[in-house]
Design an enzyme around this catalytic site. Structure first.
Site, PDB file in Angstrom:
ATOM      1  N   GLU A  49      87.964  75.405 -36.352  1.00  0.00           N
ATOM      2  CA  GLU A  49      86.762  74.899 -37.043  1.00  0.00           C
ATOM      3  C   GLU A  49      86.346  75.911 -38.104  1.00  0.00           C
ATOM      4  O   GLU A  49      86.237  77.103 -37.825  1.00  0.00           O
ATOM      5  CB  GLU A  49      85.628  74.701 -36.038  1.00  0.00           C
ATOM      6  CG  GLU A  49      84.288  74.382 -36.670  1.00  0.00           C
ATOM      7  CD  GLU A  49      83.125  74.554 -35.697  1.00  0.00           C
ATOM      8  OE1 GLU A  49      82.028  74.901 -36.171  1.00  0.00           O
ATOM      9  OE2 GLU A  49      83.312  74.341 -34.488  1.00  0.00           O
ATOM     10  N   LYS A  74      78.928  69.227 -27.927  1.00  0.00           N
ATOM     11  CA  LYS A  74      78.948  70.688 -28.073  1.00  0.00           C
ATOM     12  C   LYS A  74      77.677  71.257 -27.448  1.00  0.00           C
ATOM     13  O   LYS A  74      76.569  70.921 -27.883  1.00  0.00           O
ATOM     14  CB  LYS A  74      79.029  71.045 -29.555  1.00  0.00           C
ATOM     15  CG  LYS A  74      78.689  72.488 -29.903  1.00  0.00           C
ATOM     16  CD  LYS A  74      78.713  72.670 -31.405  1.00  0.00           C
ATOM     17  CE  LYS A  74      78.058  73.968 -31.825  1.00  0.00           C
ATOM     18  NZ  LYS A  74      78.164  74.197 -33.280  1.00  0.00           N
TER      19      LYS A  74
END
Length: 201
Positions: free
Chosen positions: A44, A134
Protein backbone atom coordinates in the site's frame (compact mmCIF):
# COMPACT_ATOMS: atom_id res chain seq x y z
CA UNK A 1 -24.48 -2.15 -1.08
CA UNK A 2 -20.78 -2.42 -1.80
CA UNK A 3 -18.82 -5.66 -1.71
CA UNK A 4 -15.11 -5.92 -0.89
CA UNK A 5 -14.84 -9.71 -0.83
CA UNK A 6 -12.11 -9.26 -3.48
CA UNK A 7 -9.69 -8.96 -0.56
CA UNK A 8 -10.10 -12.72 -0.04
CA UNK A 9 -8.10 -13.13 -3.24
CA UNK A 10 -5.94 -10.02 -2.88
CA UNK A 11 -4.46 -11.20 0.42
CA UNK A 12 -4.76 -14.91 -0.25
CA UNK A 13 -2.87 -16.80 2.43
CA UNK A 14 -0.35 -14.02 3.16
CA UNK A 15 -0.78 -12.53 6.65
CA UNK A 16 1.23 -9.33 6.10
CA UNK A 17 0.80 -6.17 4.05
CA UNK A 18 3.45 -3.48 3.54
CA UNK A 19 2.62 0.22 3.96
CA UNK A 20 5.19 2.57 2.47
CA UNK A 21 4.36 6.07 3.67
CA UNK A 22 6.05 9.24 2.42
CA UNK A 23 9.16 7.51 1.10
CA UNK A 24 9.24 9.09 -2.36
CA UNK A 25 9.31 7.12 -5.61
CA UNK A 26 12.77 5.52 -5.57
CA UNK A 27 12.84 4.56 -1.90
CA UNK A 28 9.27 3.26 -2.14
CA UNK A 29 10.32 0.99 -4.99
CA UNK A 30 13.35 -0.25 -3.06
CA UNK A 31 11.34 -1.08 0.07
CA UNK A 32 8.53 -2.60 -2.00
CA UNK A 33 11.12 -4.85 -3.63
CA UNK A 34 12.31 -5.91 -0.17
CA UNK A 35 8.72 -6.76 0.74
CA UNK A 36 8.11 -8.71 -2.45
CA UNK A 37 11.36 -10.65 -2.15
CA UNK A 38 10.42 -11.53 1.43
CA UNK A 39 7.05 -12.88 0.30
CA UNK A 40 4.79 -9.92 1.14
CA UNK A 41 2.85 -9.62 -2.09
CA UNK A 42 0.53 -6.75 -1.14
CA UNK A 43 1.87 -3.20 -0.87
CA UNK A 44 0.00 0.00 0.00
CA UNK A 45 1.27 3.45 -0.94
CA UNK A 46 -0.53 6.34 0.81
CA UNK A 47 -1.44 9.14 -1.63
CA UNK A 48 -1.32 12.42 0.26
CA UNK A 49 1.05 14.35 -2.03
CA UNK A 50 1.93 14.43 -5.75
CA UNK A 51 5.18 12.65 -4.88
CA UNK A 52 3.15 9.89 -3.23
CA UNK A 53 1.05 9.48 -6.38
CA UNK A 54 4.21 9.23 -8.47
CA UNK A 55 5.57 6.63 -6.05
CA UNK A 56 2.32 4.68 -6.42
CA UNK A 57 2.62 4.80 -10.21
CA UNK A 58 6.24 3.59 -10.14
CA UNK A 59 5.60 0.78 -7.66
CA UNK A 60 2.39 -0.30 -9.40
CA UNK A 61 4.25 -0.59 -12.71
CA UNK A 62 6.96 -2.70 -11.09
CA UNK A 63 4.36 -4.85 -9.33
CA UNK A 64 2.60 -5.65 -12.59
CA UNK A 65 5.87 -7.02 -13.97
CA UNK A 66 5.82 -9.52 -11.07
CA UNK A 67 2.14 -10.29 -11.43
CA UNK A 68 1.40 -8.40 -8.22
CA UNK A 69 -0.84 -5.46 -7.34
CA UNK A 70 -0.50 -2.29 -5.26
CA UNK A 71 -3.12 -0.32 -3.36
CA UNK A 72 -3.52 3.36 -2.57
CA UNK A 73 -3.68 4.30 1.09
CA UNK A 74 -4.93 7.27 3.12
CA UNK A 75 -7.68 7.75 0.54
CA UNK A 76 -9.88 10.40 2.16
CA UNK A 77 -11.34 12.25 -0.85
CA UNK A 78 -12.98 11.27 -4.12
CA UNK A 79 -10.06 12.99 -5.88
CA UNK A 80 -7.73 10.54 -4.12
CA UNK A 81 -9.79 7.71 -5.59
CA UNK A 82 -9.33 9.11 -9.09
CA UNK A 83 -5.60 9.68 -8.48
CA UNK A 84 -5.30 6.07 -7.32
CA UNK A 85 -7.04 4.66 -10.36
CA UNK A 86 -4.95 6.74 -12.78
CA UNK A 87 -1.73 5.71 -11.03
CA UNK A 88 -2.54 2.01 -11.37
CA UNK A 89 -3.80 1.12 -7.90
CA UNK A 90 -5.84 -2.07 -7.56
CA UNK A 91 -7.61 -1.13 -4.31
CA UNK A 92 -8.01 1.73 -1.84
CA UNK A 93 -7.44 1.94 1.90
CA UNK A 94 -8.80 4.68 4.17
CA UNK A 95 -8.12 5.59 7.81
CA UNK A 96 -11.85 5.89 8.52
CA UNK A 97 -15.20 4.72 7.19
CA UNK A 98 -16.70 7.11 4.63
CA UNK A 99 -19.49 5.61 2.48
CA UNK A 100 -18.84 8.19 -0.26
CA UNK A 101 -15.22 7.04 -0.60
CA UNK A 102 -16.25 3.39 -0.50
CA UNK A 103 -18.82 3.89 -3.25
CA UNK A 104 -16.50 6.05 -5.40
CA UNK A 105 -13.84 3.34 -5.14
CA UNK A 106 -16.32 0.67 -6.18
CA UNK A 107 -17.42 2.79 -9.15
CA UNK A 108 -13.76 3.09 -10.15
CA UNK A 109 -13.38 -0.69 -10.00
CA UNK A 110 -11.26 -0.56 -6.84
CA UNK A 111 -12.36 -2.55 -3.77
CA UNK A 112 -12.19 -0.37 -0.65
CA UNK A 113 -10.73 -1.23 2.74
CA UNK A 114 -12.10 1.37 5.18
CA UNK A 115 -10.81 2.02 8.66
CA UNK A 116 -12.89 1.33 11.76
CA UNK A 117 -12.29 1.76 15.48
CA UNK A 118 -15.74 1.44 17.09
CA UNK A 119 -18.64 -1.04 17.04
CA UNK A 120 -20.77 1.61 15.35
CA UNK A 121 -18.32 1.93 12.46
CA UNK A 122 -18.04 -1.84 12.11
CA UNK A 123 -21.82 -2.21 12.04
CA UNK A 124 -22.26 0.57 9.46
CA UNK A 125 -19.50 -0.84 7.26
CA UNK A 126 -21.03 -4.30 7.36
CA UNK A 127 -24.40 -2.81 6.47
CA UNK A 128 -22.71 -1.25 3.44
CA UNK A 129 -21.74 -4.77 2.37
CA UNK A 130 -18.09 -4.65 3.46
CA UNK A 131 -16.65 -7.68 5.22
CA UNK A 132 -12.93 -6.74 5.17
CA UNK A 133 -12.17 -3.85 7.52
CA UNK A 134 -9.02 -2.03 8.59
CA UNK A 135 -8.75 -1.69 12.37
CA UNK A 136 -6.93 1.58 13.01
CA UNK A 137 -4.97 2.45 15.06
CA UNK A 138 -4.51 -1.19 16.03
CA UNK A 139 -1.70 -0.63 18.51
CA UNK A 140 -3.95 1.69 20.53
CA UNK A 141 -7.06 -0.44 20.14
CA UNK A 142 -5.16 -3.42 21.55
CA UNK A 143 -5.66 -7.12 21.02
CA UNK A 144 -8.72 -7.30 23.27
CA UNK A 145 -10.68 -5.10 20.85
CA UNK A 146 -10.69 -7.85 18.23
CA UNK A 147 -12.08 -10.45 20.59
CA UNK A 148 -14.80 -8.01 21.61
CA UNK A 149 -15.74 -7.40 17.97
CA UNK A 150 -15.77 -11.09 17.07
CA UNK A 151 -18.83 -11.78 19.23
CA UNK A 152 -21.34 -9.40 17.62
CA UNK A 153 -19.63 -9.25 14.21
CA UNK A 154 -18.32 -12.74 13.32
CA UNK A 155 -18.53 -11.96 9.60
CA UNK A 156 -15.95 -9.16 9.82
CA UNK A 157 -12.35 -9.85 8.77
CA UNK A 158 -9.77 -7.43 10.14
CA UNK A 159 -6.50 -5.96 8.91
CA UNK A 160 -4.58 -4.49 11.87
CA UNK A 161 -2.85 -1.23 10.95
CA UNK A 162 -1.02 1.39 12.96
CA UNK A 163 2.09 0.92 15.09
CA UNK A 164 2.62 -2.68 14.08
CA UNK A 165 5.91 -4.49 13.49
CA UNK A 166 7.39 -7.98 13.71
CA UNK A 167 7.63 -7.84 17.50
CA UNK A 168 4.00 -6.86 18.09
CA UNK A 169 2.16 -8.73 15.34
CA UNK A 170 2.02 -12.18 16.95
CA UNK A 171 -0.54 -11.39 19.68
CA UNK A 172 -2.80 -9.72 17.11
CA UNK A 173 -2.79 -12.86 14.97
CA UNK A 174 -3.58 -14.84 18.10
CA UNK A 175 -6.52 -12.49 18.69
CA UNK A 176 -7.97 -13.37 15.30
CA UNK A 177 -6.55 -10.66 13.05
CA UNK A 178 -6.26 -11.92 9.47
CA UNK A 179 -3.61 -9.49 8.16
CA UNK A 180 -1.14 -7.17 9.91
CA UNK A 181 0.23 -4.13 8.06
CA UNK A 182 3.87 -3.21 8.64
CA UNK A 183 5.95 -0.30 7.40
CA UNK A 184 9.28 0.77 8.85
CA UNK A 185 9.98 -2.80 9.95
CA UNK A 186 10.88 -3.54 6.32
CA UNK A 187 13.84 -1.17 6.58
CA UNK A 188 15.12 -2.80 9.76
CA UNK A 189 17.35 -5.72 8.82
CA UNK A 190 17.02 -7.08 12.34
CA UNK A 191 13.26 -7.49 11.83
CA UNK A 192 13.36 -9.18 8.44
CA UNK A 193 13.89 -12.72 9.83
CA UNK A 194 11.00 -12.19 12.25
CA UNK A 195 8.79 -10.98 9.41
CA UNK A 196 9.76 -14.07 7.41
CA UNK A 197 8.76 -16.22 10.39
CA UNK A 198 5.36 -14.50 10.51
CA UNK A 199 4.86 -15.27 6.83
CA UNK A 200 5.46 -18.94 7.61
CA UNK A 201 2.71 -19.06 10.28
Amino acid sequence: MTDNAAFDEIFGDVPLMAILRGMGPERSLAVATTAWDLGIGVVEIPVQTPADVEALRLVADAARERGLIVGAGTVVTVDHVHDARRAGAAFTVSPGFDPEIVRASAEAGLPALPGVATPTEVQLALREGLTWLKAFPASLLGTGWFGAMRGPFPQATFVATGGMDATTAGPFFDAGVRVVAVGSALEDEAQLPALAALLAR
